[in-house]
Design an enzyme around this catalytic site. Structure first.
Site, PDB file in Angstrom:
ATOM      1  N   ASN A 101      -1.625   4.090   3.231  1.00  0.00           N
ATOM      2  CA  ASN A 101      -0.354   3.623   3.786  1.00  0.00           C
ATOM      3  C   ASN A 101       0.502   2.904   2.751  1.00  0.00           C
ATOM      4  OD1 ASN A 101       1.418   2.800   6.164  1.00  0.00           O
ATOM      5  ND2 ASN A 101       0.825   0.794   5.352  1.00  0.00           N
ATOM      6  N   HIS A 102      -0.181   2.221   1.811  1.00  0.00           N
ATOM      7  CA  HIS A 102       0.552   1.360   0.878  1.00  0.00           C
ATOM      8  C   HIS A 102      -0.179   1.296  -0.454  1.00  0.00           C
ATOM      9  CE1 HIS A 102      -2.183  -0.944   3.533  1.00  0.00           C
ATOM     10  NE2 HIS A 102      -2.653  -1.375   2.382  1.00  0.00           N
ATOM     11  N   GLN A 168       2.178  -5.452  -0.884  1.00  0.00           N
ATOM     12  CA  GLN A 168       1.663  -4.119  -0.545  1.00  0.00           C
ATOM     13  C   GLN A 168       2.775  -3.235   0.043  1.00  0.00           C
ATOM     14  OE1 GLN A 168      -1.309  -6.146   1.910  1.00  0.00           O
ATOM     15  NE2 GLN A 168      -2.822  -4.693   1.157  1.00  0.00           N
ATOM     16  N   ARG A 198     -12.792   6.572   4.479  1.00  0.00           N
ATOM     17  CA  ARG A 198     -12.237   5.755   5.562  1.00  0.00           C
ATOM     18  C   ARG A 198     -10.727   5.683   5.340  1.00  0.00           C
ATOM     19  NH1 ARG A 198     -10.416   0.427   5.726  1.00  0.00           N
ATOM     20  NH2 ARG A 198     -10.696  -0.734   7.656  1.00  0.00           N
ATOM     21  N   ASP A 200      -7.649   3.985   5.689  1.00  0.00           N
ATOM     22  CA  ASP A 200      -7.250   2.611   5.977  1.00  0.00           C
ATOM     23  C   ASP A 200      -5.873   2.568   6.647  1.00  0.00           C
ATOM     24  OD1 ASP A 200      -7.514  -0.355   5.434  1.00  0.00           O
ATOM     25  OD2 ASP A 200      -5.672   0.059   4.329  1.00  0.00           O
ATOM     26  N   TYR A 204       0.068   3.786  10.592  1.00  0.00           N
ATOM     27  CA  TYR A 204       1.405   3.303  10.205  1.00  0.00           C
ATOM     28  C   TYR A 204       2.121   4.198   9.188  1.00  0.00           C
ATOM     29  CZ  TYR A 204      -1.405  -0.552  11.951  1.00  0.00           C
ATOM     30  OH  TYR A 204      -2.266  -1.312  12.700  1.00  0.00           O
ATOM     31  N   GLU A 242      -9.319   4.322  10.584  1.00  0.00           N
ATOM     32  CA  GLU A 242      -9.201   2.903  10.974  1.00  0.00           C
ATOM     33  C   GLU A 242      -7.901   2.785  11.762  1.00  0.00           C
ATOM     34  OE1 GLU A 242      -8.455  -1.666   9.871  1.00  0.00           O
ATOM     35  OE2 GLU A 242      -7.451  -0.065   8.808  1.00  0.00           O
TER      36      GLU A 242
HETATM   37  C1  GLC Z   1      -7.192  -2.669   6.831  1.00  0.00           C
HETATM   38  C2  GLC Z   1      -8.306  -3.387   6.099  1.00  0.00           C
HETATM   39  C3  GLC Z   1      -7.879  -4.795   5.801  1.00  0.00           C
HETATM   40  C4  GLC Z   1      -6.623  -4.767   4.974  1.00  0.00           C
HETATM   41  C5  GLC Z   1      -5.527  -3.941   5.646  1.00  0.00           C
HETATM   42  C6  GLC Z   1      -4.382  -3.659   4.721  1.00  0.00           C
HETATM   43  O1  GLC Z   1      -6.968  -3.199   8.075  1.00  0.00           O
HETATM   44  O2  GLC Z   1      -9.475  -3.335   6.844  1.00  0.00           O
HETATM   45  O3  GLC Z   1      -8.883  -5.509   5.139  1.00  0.00           O
HETATM   46  O4  GLC Z   1      -6.165  -6.070   4.760  1.00  0.00           O
HETATM   47  O5  GLC Z   1      -6.021  -2.688   6.059  1.00  0.00           O
HETATM   48  O6  GLC Z   1      -4.772  -2.744   3.734  1.00  0.00           O
END
Ligand code: GLC
Length: 548
Positions: A101-102, A168, A198, A200, A204, A242
């Site tokens: 995402n970032h 980020q 995974r 992350d 979004y 996630e």
């Molecule tokens: C996910 C991670 C978390 C992190 C966030 C931003 O939720 O589990 O630790 O801060 O993404 O990358």
């Protein structure tokens, strides 16, 4: 279909906190490799590694500055490859992070973007605006730290969008070059031999004005592309979402079996704690009833705790207040919309409740994900900032730095836990190795027994049964001709479990007497009549295998 992840037991490990081979105060791949014996003896079958890439570490490495390399603290890419080979040699799968995402604001893509002309293709890798008022429907997630999802960049002289910390910046998924670059990163790690990724913060990716900017159709379309891309190039790899969303939106990450293979069971997790607090099975049975059968090849990732706060984002406001009051009376334990505690201190160090939640983790549908250190009931440190209190060094022994590192204790990246109740002198692997009744050995025995019935627990169907008492959770797992009946007392007082055995005896009335064997104690019992009755002590559980 190689669906190894459906019968796996995943161990989440922070490389930086596991074992420090070069005594620089940070855990590293050489250290992790040296501890593979331990992980094998524990009985886990896959390792999920938290970010280990070059990063300024403003968000513990979830702010990546280079996607194709290893942070010098953790070692080199060669060290990673040696670790991967050693893990594979022991039949341990490896899951790494794809933070898509970032990036970090230190990533060359962002540095290039901020210096590029407005409206140029390079600038457009991120999301820019002259005002900080766009995409107002997107909630702020790190609400204790950020007031807006927009921050001013003095170099670009524009605001940029970020879902998490202002360090980020979010990538612009409408830009074809961004999507292409992320597919290249995916290929890089899968070519090295990583078994799973995974994804992350996956809800979004795409943003649209007038929406919450979460779980948009465009994001799902990209995930189908990503899946097809992976499937066309690699065999037996797994994508894990996630997606901390409501039940319906979480389910959407499986698509029609053409998006992610796995998704964390965020709907279930907080309800385990709600049920324990209320001494009542209903919060669990209610959410399980809402979870349909998954598309073929899909699987939940079930978890109790992880490296983040225990998220209460997706429960009602009233439930969140109730959970906070009960499980986090100390305001220091609260962060954003959650609780920053490890499992053991969260449960007041109560061994029975720790075991009870682990029984549910290991017997409910899904692949269990254990958080490093929770198998020895490690404590946490509420005096550390952000979520670092649950990320302290693994406690191997009672020697210096808990056996994690030979460095000067003052140079440890994060201090070891020294609070009297969870001090590493008492809470450590070496001590628990020696005690047959320790939580570590209890976990080992349970995982070994579960492994013998991996298909039943990993693939079996679920049938909730009336337990005869509101505090008793009763359910059956069924796979082929195998069955296991689980009885769990969520109450702090003894309860009489009472279960209609016609659900257990198949076909009804046949093959009696039926023998049941408790997976935890080995005790056998014989069904004597149409109803199974058992007195369950406070927070006790029975995992009864039905003899075929
Ligand atoms: C996910 C991670 C978390 C992190 C966030 C931003 O939720 O589990 O630790 O801060 O993404 O990358």
């Amino acid at each position: 279909m190689d669906d190894w992840y459906r019968t796996a037991v995943i161990y989440e490990v922070r490389v930086r906190s596991f074992a420090d081979a070069d005594s620089d105060g940070n855990g590293d791949f050489a250290g992790l490799t040296s501890r593979l014996d331990y992980l094998q003896s524990l009985g886990v079958t896959a390792l999920w590694l938290l970010p280990f890439y070059p990063s300024p570490l403003r968000d513990d490495g979830y702010d990546i500055a280079d996607y194709r390399s290893v942070h010098p603290d953790c070692g080199t890419l060669d060290d990673f490859q040696r670790f991967l080979e050693a893990a594979h040699a022991r039949d341990l799968r490896v899951i790494t992070e794809l933070v898509l995402n970032h990036t970090s604001d230190q990533h060359p893509w962002f540095q290039r973007a901020r210096h590029a002309q407005r409206g140029s293709p390079e600038r457009d890798w991120y999301l820019w605006s002259d005002a900080a008022d766009g995409l107002a429907g997107a909630r702020v997630i790190f609400r204790d730290f950020e007031r807006s999802n927009w921050s001013w960049d003095p170099v670009a002289e524009q605001f940029f969008f970020h879902r998490f910390y202002s360090s980020q910046p979010d990538l612009n998924y409408d830009h074809p070059a961004v999507r292409e670059a992320i597919l290249d990163v995916t290929d890089f790690w899968l070519q090295l031999g990583v078994d799973g990724l995974r994804l992350d913060a996956v809800p979004y990716l795409f943003k649209r004005e007038g929406t919450t900017c979460e779980s948009l159709p465009e994001t799902h379309r990209f995930l189908r592309e990503l899946r097809a891309h992976v499937d066309s190039r690699f065999a037996g790899r797994m994508l894990l979402a996630e997606a901390n969303q409501c039940t319906e939106q979480t389910l959407a990450y499986f698509g029609a079996g053409d998006e992610c293979h796995m998704a964390f069971n965020f709907p279930l997790m907080p309800r385990l704690y709600l049920a324990l607090e209320r001494e009542c099975a209903e919060p669990i049975t209610e959410v399980l009833a809402q979870l349909p059968d998954l598309p073929p090849g899909c699987q939940w990732a079930t978890f109790l705790r992880n490296h983040d706060e225990l998220s209460l984002e997706m429960v009602s406001d009233a439930e969140r207040q109730e959970l906070w009051r009960h499980w986090a009376p100390d305001p220091r334990a609260r962060i954003n919309l959650g609780i920053r505690r490890r499992l053991a201190p969260l449960l007041g160090g109560d061994r029975r409740r720790i075991e009870l939640l682990n029984v549910l983790l290991l017997t409910l549908p899904g692949t269990p994900v254990l958080y490093y250190g929770d198998e020895i009931a490690m404590g946490d440190n509420l005096y550390l900032p952000d979520r670092h209190g649950v990320r302290t060094p693994m406690q191997w022994s009672g020697t210096r730095n808990a056996g994690f590192s030979a460095c000067d204790p003052q140079s440890l990246a994060l201090p070891v836990v020294v609070s009297p109740d969870y001090h590493y002198m008492g809470t450590n692997v070496e001590a628990q190795d020696r005690q047959p009744g320790s939580l570590l050995n209890w976990t080992r025995r349970f995982l070994a027994a579960r492994k013998r019935h991996a298909a039943l627990f990993g693939r079996g169907a679920l049938r909730i049964l009336p337990g005869g008492d509101p505090g008793v959770l009763a359910f059956l797992r069924l796979h082929d001709s195998r069955r296991v009946l689980v009885l769990a007392n969520l109450a702090a007082s003894s309860r009489l479990a009472s279960v209609d055995t016609s659900a257990i005896v198949q076909p009804p009335g046949a093959a009696s007497p039926v023998r049941l064997r408790d997976l935890l104690s080995g005790h056998e019992l014989t069904l004597a009549g149409p109803t199974l009755q058992a007195i369950l002590e406070p927070h006790a559980a029975l995992v009864l295998l039905v003899a075929s």
